[in-house]
Design an enzyme around this catalytic site. Structure first.
Site, PDB file in Angstrom:
ATOM      1  N   ARG A 191       0.865  -1.176   0.000  1.00  0.00           N
ATOM      2  CA  ARG A 191       0.000   0.000   0.000  1.00  0.00           C
ATOM      3  C   ARG A 191       0.904   1.230   0.000  1.00  0.00           C
ATOM      4  O   ARG A 191       2.066   1.166   0.400  1.00  0.00           O
ATOM      5  CB  ARG A 191      -0.888   0.032   1.242  1.00  0.00           C
ATOM      6  CG  ARG A 191      -1.809  -1.179   1.418  1.00  0.00           C
ATOM      7  CD  ARG A 191      -2.619  -1.034   2.700  1.00  0.00           C
ATOM      8  NE  ARG A 191      -3.566  -2.139   2.882  1.00  0.00           N
ATOM      9  CZ  ARG A 191      -3.329  -3.212   3.630  1.00  0.00           C
ATOM     10  NH1 ARG A 191      -2.171  -3.339   4.275  1.00  0.00           N
ATOM     11  NH2 ARG A 191      -4.238  -4.160   3.764  1.00  0.00           N
TER      12      ARG A 191
ATOM     13  N   LYS B 252      -2.242  -1.968   8.058  1.00  0.00           N
ATOM     14  CA  LYS B 252      -3.403  -1.407   8.755  1.00  0.00           C
ATOM     15  C   LYS B 252      -3.481  -1.945  10.165  1.00  0.00           C
ATOM     16  O   LYS B 252      -3.196  -3.118  10.417  1.00  0.00           O
ATOM     17  CB  LYS B 252      -4.685  -1.748   7.994  1.00  0.00           C
ATOM     18  CG  LYS B 252      -4.822  -1.017   6.659  1.00  0.00           C
ATOM     19  CD  LYS B 252      -6.164  -1.309   6.020  1.00  0.00           C
ATOM     20  CE  LYS B 252      -6.352  -0.510   4.736  1.00  0.00           C
ATOM     21  NZ  LYS B 252      -7.667  -0.776   4.110  1.00  0.00           N
TER      22      LYS B 252
ATOM     23  N   HIS C 208      -1.928   2.129  -6.215  1.00  0.00           N
ATOM     24  CA  HIS C 208      -2.599   0.906  -5.790  1.00  0.00           C
ATOM     25  C   HIS C 208      -2.715  -0.104  -6.935  1.00  0.00           C
ATOM     26  O   HIS C 208      -2.867  -1.306  -6.694  1.00  0.00           O
ATOM     27  CB  HIS C 208      -3.982   1.239  -5.236  1.00  0.00           C
ATOM     28  CG  HIS C 208      -4.371   0.395  -4.057  1.00  0.00           C
ATOM     29  ND1 HIS C 208      -3.729   0.467  -2.837  1.00  0.00           N
ATOM     30  CD2 HIS C 208      -5.324  -0.555  -3.917  1.00  0.00           C
ATOM     31  CE1 HIS C 208      -4.286  -0.385  -1.989  1.00  0.00           C
ATOM     32  NE2 HIS C 208      -5.240  -1.026  -2.618  1.00  0.00           N
TER      33      HIS C 208
ATOM     34  N   ARG D 232      -0.235  -2.791  -6.720  1.00  0.00           N
ATOM     35  CA  ARG D 232      -0.590  -3.794  -5.707  1.00  0.00           C
ATOM     36  C   ARG D 232      -1.576  -4.806  -6.295  1.00  0.00           C
ATOM     37  O   ARG D 232      -1.444  -6.017  -6.095  1.00  0.00           O
ATOM     38  CB  ARG D 232      -1.197  -3.077  -4.501  1.00  0.00           C
ATOM     39  CG  ARG D 232      -1.687  -3.984  -3.364  1.00  0.00           C
ATOM     40  CD  ARG D 232      -2.061  -3.091  -2.184  1.00  0.00           C
ATOM     41  NE  ARG D 232      -2.911  -3.753  -1.208  1.00  0.00           N
ATOM     42  CZ  ARG D 232      -2.451  -4.476  -0.188  1.00  0.00           C
ATOM     43  NH1 ARG D 232      -1.151  -4.658  -0.048  1.00  0.00           N
ATOM     44  NH2 ARG D 232      -3.286  -5.013   0.678  1.00  0.00           N
TER      45      ARG D 232
ATOM     46  N   HIS E 118      -4.318  -8.825   3.990  1.00  0.00           N
ATOM     47  CA  HIS E 118      -5.772  -8.781   4.087  1.00  0.00           C
ATOM     48  C   HIS E 118      -6.229  -9.537   5.326  1.00  0.00           C
ATOM     49  O   HIS E 118      -5.809 -10.671   5.567  1.00  0.00           O
ATOM     50  CB  HIS E 118      -6.418  -9.417   2.846  1.00  0.00           C
ATOM     51  CG  HIS E 118      -6.322  -8.575   1.631  1.00  0.00           C
ATOM     52  ND1 HIS E 118      -6.447  -9.086   0.349  1.00  0.00           N
ATOM     53  CD2 HIS E 118      -6.113  -7.241   1.472  1.00  0.00           C
ATOM     54  CE1 HIS E 118      -6.317  -8.110  -0.521  1.00  0.00           C
ATOM     55  NE2 HIS E 118      -6.113  -6.988   0.126  1.00  0.00           N
TER      56      HIS E 118
ATOM     57  N   TYR F 152      -9.486 -11.091  -6.689  1.00  0.00           N
ATOM     58  CA  TYR F 152      -8.525 -11.322  -7.764  1.00  0.00           C
ATOM     59  C   TYR F 152      -8.835 -12.585  -8.560  1.00  0.00           C
ATOM     60  O   TYR F 152      -8.329 -12.770  -9.656  1.00  0.00           O
ATOM     61  CB  TYR F 152      -7.108 -11.381  -7.187  1.00  0.00           C
ATOM     62  CG  TYR F 152      -6.714 -10.079  -6.542  1.00  0.00           C
ATOM     63  CD1 TYR F 152      -6.416  -8.963  -7.319  1.00  0.00           C
ATOM     64  CD2 TYR F 152      -6.684  -9.944  -5.161  1.00  0.00           C
ATOM     65  CE1 TYR F 152      -6.094  -7.754  -6.739  1.00  0.00           C
ATOM     66  CE2 TYR F 152      -6.357  -8.739  -4.572  1.00  0.00           C
ATOM     67  CZ  TYR F 152      -6.067  -7.653  -5.361  1.00  0.00           C
ATOM     68  OH  TYR F 152      -5.761  -6.450  -4.773  1.00  0.00           O
TER      69      TYR F 152
END
Length: 298
Positions: A148, A172, A244, A247, A270, A279
């Site tokens: 990110r 995150k 992004h 990524r 994630h 994806y």
């Protein structure tokens, strides 16, 4: 409890207990402020402790005229989190958002780049300029490690474990993960460190930051977006490309070449594998090959 004090406590909860980034905290706070503005504009006197479902529903109806379904869902999700916090802290007994449905939205598949398109973008970097090697290392790291933007700009020299073939990334919620890094990306980072970074007048507090601007300070998110935008314009690429996108391309290319979805989830950081599963929809051309080679009834 009034709205101001409730919002202050909620902000503290998001920062300290949930460990969210400043950008995420700002988004959650903005959702609550939109409701506060609605109450003030319509002279509705309701505190965060006695506001009811009907009042909240009126607010949701009003923003539906201004926001698209995805943005509406974002606000509804933010308000659910806010009122859940009040219930959790025993300020309220019920969450007025419980029966409010989010609008149905389609799943937008992220744009990706082919390997040739990524090579074309990198070819646009002017290595004769001081920032050329840095920008090449940035693009290679975004694509080579699937980072990110916030993770990239916060990457430190002490996060590089090249002898082991990994980098440490803080994602995150301040969650750390180790990501494999290939020799090509390592070489570009080392070249930037040796030929560009070592000659900068690095400012105090930025000694451990990997990617720096010309003034020896940490790069901003906006600068990374600007770098990518200029490369896309020079290449004449007719796609909506952002940092992004690299990524997304990282994950898509791994999956197309047979990588395990769980492994991709861990590398991307994630929390839920359902986020990674998007994806699966990007390119199904390889699925027939997998079926024919691995299924017992092939």
């Amino acid at each position: 409890m009034n709205w101001k004090s409730a919002l202050q406590e909620y902000t503290h909860y998001l920062k300290i207990e949930r460990g969210l980034s400043s950008n995420s905290v700002a988004s959650y706070v903005l959702d609550v402020k939109k409701l506060m503005d609605h109450l003030e504009n319509h002279k509705i006197i309701k505190s965060p402790l006695d506001i009811d479902q009907e009042t909240v529903q009126q607010f949701i109806y009003s923003i539906s005229k201004e926001l698209n379904p995805r943005s509406q869902s974002r606000v509804i999700s933010g308000l659910k989190s806010f009122f859940y916090y009040l219930v959790f802290e025993d300020y309220r007994e019920t969450n007025p958002m419980d029966l409010i449905e989010t609008p149905k939205i389609g799943r937008n598949l992220p744009d990706t780049l082919s390997v040739d398109e990524i090579d074309e973008l990198i070819a646009q970097i002017d290595l004769s300029k001081a920032e050329g090697e840095r920008n090449r290392a940035i693009i290679e790291t975004l694509y080579g490690c699937g980072l990110r933007v916030s993770e990239l700009i916060n990457l430190r020299l002490s996060d590089l474990f090249f002898d082991e073939g990994y980098i440490s990334v803080t994602g995150k919620g301040n969650k750390q993960r180790f990501i494999p890094i290939g020799e090509i990306t390592q070489n570009y980072i080392n070249s930037y460190k040796d030929n560009t970074r070592n000659h900068l007048d690095i400012k105090s507090g930025h000694e451990d930051t990997l990617f720096l601007n010309r003034r020896g300070r940490q790069l901003t998110r906006a600068m990374i977006f600007t770098i990518v935008k200029r490369l896309v314009e020079k290449a004449g690429l007719q796609k909506n490309v952002s940092p992004h996108t690299f990524r997304h391309s990282f994950a898509s290319h791994l999956l197309e070449n047979g990588a395990d979805l769980r492994a991709i989830q861990l590398m991307l950081g994630h929390e839920s594998i359902t986020t990674t599963e998007i994806y699966m929809h990007l390119d199904t051309s390889h699925l027939n090959h997998i079926m024919l080679n691995y299924h017992p009834r092939r």
